[in-house]
Design a protein around this motif. Structure first.
Motif, PDB file in Angstrom:
ATOM      1  N   PHE A 102       1.737   6.085   8.600  1.00  0.00           N
ATOM      2  CA  PHE A 102       1.264   6.471   7.274  1.00  0.00           C
ATOM      3  C   PHE A 102       2.207   7.477   6.608  1.00  0.00           C
ATOM      4  O   PHE A 102       2.978   8.167   7.271  1.00  0.00           O
ATOM      5  N   ARG A 103       2.101   7.553   5.310  1.00  0.00           N
ATOM      6  CA  ARG A 103       2.986   8.381   4.475  1.00  0.00           C
ATOM      7  C   ARG A 103       2.842   9.861   4.813  1.00  0.00           C
ATOM      8  O   ARG A 103       1.759  10.335   5.136  1.00  0.00           O
ATOM      9  N   SER A 104       3.939  10.586   4.701  1.00  0.00           N
ATOM     10  CA  SER A 104       3.942  12.024   4.933  1.00  0.00           C
ATOM     11  C   SER A 104       4.860  12.717   3.939  1.00  0.00           C
ATOM     12  O   SER A 104       5.795  12.120   3.405  1.00  0.00           O
ATOM     13  N   PHE A 105       4.570  13.976   3.686  1.00  0.00           N
ATOM     14  CA  PHE A 105       5.371  14.801   2.772  1.00  0.00           C
ATOM     15  C   PHE A 105       5.105  16.245   3.129  1.00  0.00           C
ATOM     16  O   PHE A 105       4.464  16.535   4.158  1.00  0.00           O
ATOM     17  N   ASP A 106       5.602  17.189   2.342  1.00  0.00           N
ATOM     18  CA  ASP A 106       5.331  18.595   2.644  1.00  0.00           C
ATOM     19  C   ASP A 106       4.922  19.331   1.378  1.00  0.00           C
ATOM     20  O   ASP A 106       5.092  18.823   0.262  1.00  0.00           O
ATOM     21  N   THR A 107       4.382  20.526   1.564  1.00  0.00           N
ATOM     22  CA  THR A 107       3.891  21.314   0.430  1.00  0.00           C
ATOM     23  C   THR A 107       4.903  22.351  -0.029  1.00  0.00           C
ATOM     24  O   THR A 107       4.544  23.287  -0.750  1.00  0.00           O
TER      25      THR A 107
ATOM     26  N   GLN B 108       0.819  -1.210   0.000  1.00  0.00           N
ATOM     27  CA  GLN B 108       0.000   0.000   0.000  1.00  0.00           C
ATOM     28  C   GLN B 108       0.855   1.264   0.000  1.00  0.00           C
ATOM     29  O   GLN B 108       1.770   1.405   0.807  1.00  0.00           O
ATOM     30  N   ASP B 109       0.518   2.197  -0.903  1.00  0.00           N
ATOM     31  CA  ASP B 109       1.308   3.424  -1.019  1.00  0.00           C
ATOM     32  C   ASP B 109       1.098   4.379   0.148  1.00  0.00           C
ATOM     33  O   ASP B 109       1.869   5.329   0.322  1.00  0.00           O
ATOM     34  N   TYR B 110       0.080   4.143   0.959  1.00  0.00           N
ATOM     35  CA  TYR B 110      -0.157   5.029   2.103  1.00  0.00           C
ATOM     36  C   TYR B 110       0.632   4.620   3.346  1.00  0.00           C
ATOM     37  O   TYR B 110       0.629   5.336   4.347  1.00  0.00           O
ATOM     38  N   VAL B 111       1.288   3.482   3.298  1.00  0.00           N
ATOM     39  CA  VAL B 111       2.067   2.994   4.440  1.00  0.00           C
ATOM     40  C   VAL B 111       3.502   3.509   4.347  1.00  0.00           C
ATOM     41  O   VAL B 111       4.104   3.529   3.278  1.00  0.00           O
TER      42      VAL B 111
ATOM     43  N   ILE C  79      -1.136  11.171   5.249  1.00  0.00           N
ATOM     44  CA  ILE C  79      -2.309  10.350   5.015  1.00  0.00           C
ATOM     45  C   ILE C  79      -2.900  10.056   6.391  1.00  0.00           C
ATOM     46  O   ILE C  79      -2.176   9.652   7.305  1.00  0.00           O
ATOM     47  N   ALA C  80      -4.200  10.269   6.546  1.00  0.00           N
ATOM     48  CA  ALA C  80      -4.796  10.132   7.872  1.00  0.00           C
ATOM     49  C   ALA C  80      -6.059   9.288   7.816  1.00  0.00           C
ATOM     50  O   ALA C  80      -6.953   9.537   7.003  1.00  0.00           O
ATOM     51  N   ASP C  81      -6.128   8.310   8.710  1.00  0.00           N
ATOM     52  CA  ASP C  81      -7.322   7.477   8.885  1.00  0.00           C
ATOM     53  C   ASP C  81      -8.219   8.200   9.881  1.00  0.00           C
ATOM     54  O   ASP C  81      -8.189   7.937  11.081  1.00  0.00           O
ATOM     55  N   SER C  82      -9.018   9.133   9.373  1.00  0.00           N
ATOM     56  CA  SER C  82      -9.741  10.085  10.220  1.00  0.00           C
ATOM     57  C   SER C  82     -11.060  10.457   9.576  1.00  0.00           C
ATOM     58  O   SER C  82     -11.171  10.517   8.347  1.00  0.00           O
ATOM     59  N   PRO C  83     -12.085  10.753  10.385  1.00  0.00           N
ATOM     60  CA  PRO C  83     -13.342  11.249   9.813  1.00  0.00           C
ATOM     61  C   PRO C  83     -13.216  12.651   9.216  1.00  0.00           C
ATOM     62  O   PRO C  83     -14.119  13.086   8.497  1.00  0.00           O
TER      63      PRO C  83
END
Length: 588
Positions: free
Chosen positions: A441-446, A400-403, A458-462
């Protein structure tokens, strides 16, 4: 150094600005904190503990221990029994006083399994109080409940009862006996409607007024040293719910509403400092200002997740739904998924768990897999300890690319591409169930010039893409603000050595001459170099790298050490975690 044991120790105020990133503090955004750090000690190399969530790091502040000892592995954990205060769920959200009380009762009266600084202070007859955000505030005095506790639940049947003396003083100060709600600040919006555009000013004004006009005067009158915790919900609550950036990564959590929340917390600190001056306590009170974790903007994008390929009534097309990890694992194992937070309702195609949590298997009472969804990282539990099943779950996650990074209980065996819970101090003397796998989960910056100011996870969140979350091993989430000020600390000193939230608990105990009877060995250190006469410690750096998985992925941990005390900068798969660097020649 602080006063000797024969002398009266100075008071301590622990001020937590929930979710405050260190690089966000300057003279324009938070002038009070900036000035305090400049005139006292600025701890520029500070660290939240992973998983970078509130109750997890509250347990570190409160006990001086890492999470492998406290068992508070994230805001949401697997309890292995139905928690009635959480609607019968086995995945209770711990930011609730009744939930903590019930979980405490189940685990021999103290689920943290360690003594807190407030409990140790009470044993010496010192004054104690905790004011602010419910859940973490309560945790500091979860056993015995002798402190003055004022939080969101105050005045309700879910809150800690106030003594008659406190009630009388609240009335005399013109303060209500029922804590106000967050009001419009608590509005998160949805995928079509932006969230809040205001900071949490009304509720925090009540907390600041109670602390300055009632609690501090009472602590002074007691005539003993005291320790008071003030937990500011802002900027965290506002950064979560802000409506400045619905669906967009920019400005994300750097819009005007989030900045107003930082100033709100800063203003509360200014009020506390002014009250100390007025009460004649400024010269005898140490102030520790810190945050439980950093913060990031939410992304809901994945090209590999099966969950993102389904359609949902409340999720933009192609975006990850809350509960994507539980959905993807259930699909990979071809097992049914139920929602423990909705009376264990079955989750069919096109549906998702309302809070992200999931129990997977044919028998909800004996699940094969439990997913505790938290945000920037999730916890996976295997109640049966099934090693073969662990291997299947790991293989699925590696695709999974989100991991970005996997940490597995060593009792389940070694899996290429992963490190162990022990490698990140999550394997200790905890009495709560230990996760089988911690998933980062994956992280990056803007690309804003300072990556930790504009991190994305990437967040597993409502919550929605563009709103805010934390919990990952990104440096944007681990780099919390920290500064010390007061009679026992140096003036105008910048501390380059690594520090952590576990060190805060240990340092407060040292300042007050408190001695913990530790059950676990995963502890922080006393930050002596920040104290008058203290010397700089020797610091070493280390990188841990896993064996490569079949697809070449390796979990990497960047860490620093002072003696045996570990400080985790960032971790995950190289190229998928903000702030992570990998050595050219890894060692397994």
């Amino acid at each position: 150094m602080p006063a000797s044991a024969a002398d009266r120790p100075n008071n301590v105020i622990l001020f937590i600005a929930d979710g405050l990133r260190s690089p966000m503090v300057d003279d324009s955004t938070a002038p009070t904190m900036s000035a305090l750090a400049r005139s006292g000690v600025f701890l520029r190399n500070s660290h939240a503990l992973f998983p970078t969530f509130t109750t997890a790091n509250a347990s570190a502040f409160a006990t001086g221990h890492y999470l492998g000892d406290t068992g508070d592995f994230s805001n949401t954990i697997y309890s292995a029994f139905p928690v009635q205060a959480a609607g019968g769920s086995v995945t209770p959200f711990l930011e609730s006083d009744p939930v903590i009380e019930e979980v405490d009762a189940h685990f021999q009266g103290n689920y943290l399994n360690e003594e807190t600084i407030l409990q140790m202070a009470q044993a010496k007859g010192y004054g104690t109080a905790a004011v602010g955000k419910l859940g973490p505030t309560y945790m500091f005095d979860n056993v015995g409940r002798k402190a003055i506790v004022i939080d969101d639940s105050t005045g309700s049947n879910k809150g800690v009862a106030l003594s008659q003396d406190v009630q009388d003083r609240m009335k005399a100060a013109g303060l209500p006996l029922i804590a106000p709600t967050r009001g419009p600040n608590g509005v998160a919006g949805d995928f079509k409607t932006p969230g809040t555009k205001v900071a949490n000013t009304t509720q925090q004004d009540f907390f600041a007024a109670a602390a300055t006009r009632v609690v501090l005067p009472m602590l002074k009158e007691k005539g003993q040293p005291f320790v008071m915790v003030f937990w500011s919900r802002d900027p965290d609550g506002t950064q979560h719910n802000q409506g400045d950036s619905l669906g967009k990564l920019v400005p994300g959590i750097n819009g005007p509403t989030s900045l107003a929340a930082i100033r709100n917390a800063d203003d509360d600190l200014a009020r506390l400092r002014a009250a100390l001056q007025e009460l004649g306590l400024a010269d005898s009170t140490n102030i520790i200002v810190t945050a439980d974790h950093g913060f990031s903007t939410i992304s809901k994008q994945s090209a590999t997740s099966p969950a993102a390929k389904d359609s949902y009534a409340d999720v933009p097309a192609g975006m990850l739904p809350v509960g994507f990890l539980a959905i993807d694992i259930a699909k990979a194992l071809n097992l049914p998924l139920a929602d423990p937070d909705a009376n264990y309702a079955a989750i069919a195609a096109g549906q998702h768990p309302k809070g992200g949590n999931g129990v997977i298997g044919t028998d909800k009472d004996k699940p094969k897999v439990v997913v505790a969804a938290n945000g920037g990282s999730d916890l996976i539990y295997l109640p049966d300890g099934d090693k073969e099943l662990a291997g299947k779950v790991v293989r699925m996650l590696l695709e999974q690319d989100y991991v970005s990074g996997l940490f597995v209980d060593k009792a389940l065996g070694a899996f290429p591409g992963t490190l162990t819970l022990d490698d990140i101090a999550l394997d200790g003397k905890a009495v709560t169930p230990k996760p089988a796998i911690a998933v980062n989960f994956r992280s990056f910056d803007t690309v804003c010039g300072e990556p930790a100011r504009c991190g994305v996870i990437i967040a597993d969140s409502p919550l929605q893409q563009g709103q805010g979350q934390h919990g990952s091993f990104s440096r944007a989430d681990t780099w919390n603000f920290m500064a010390f000020h007061g009679p026992d600390f140096k003036a105008g000193f910048i501390d380059p050595a690594p520090t952590s939230n576990a060190d805060v608990g240990r340092t407060i105990a040292h300042l007050l001459g408190l001695k913990a009877e530790d059950k676990g060995n995963l502890v922080g250190r006393v930050v002596t170099e920040a104290m008058k006469g203290g010397e700089a410690p020797e610091v070493t750096s280390r990188t841990i790298v896993s064996a490569p998985a079949h697809n070449g992925l390796q979990t990497v941990v960047n860490m620093q050490m002072v003696g045996e005390t570990r400080y985790f900068d960032a971790a995950g798969f190289p190229g998928r975690t903000l702030g992570l660097t990998a050595p050219p020649q890894p060692t397994h």
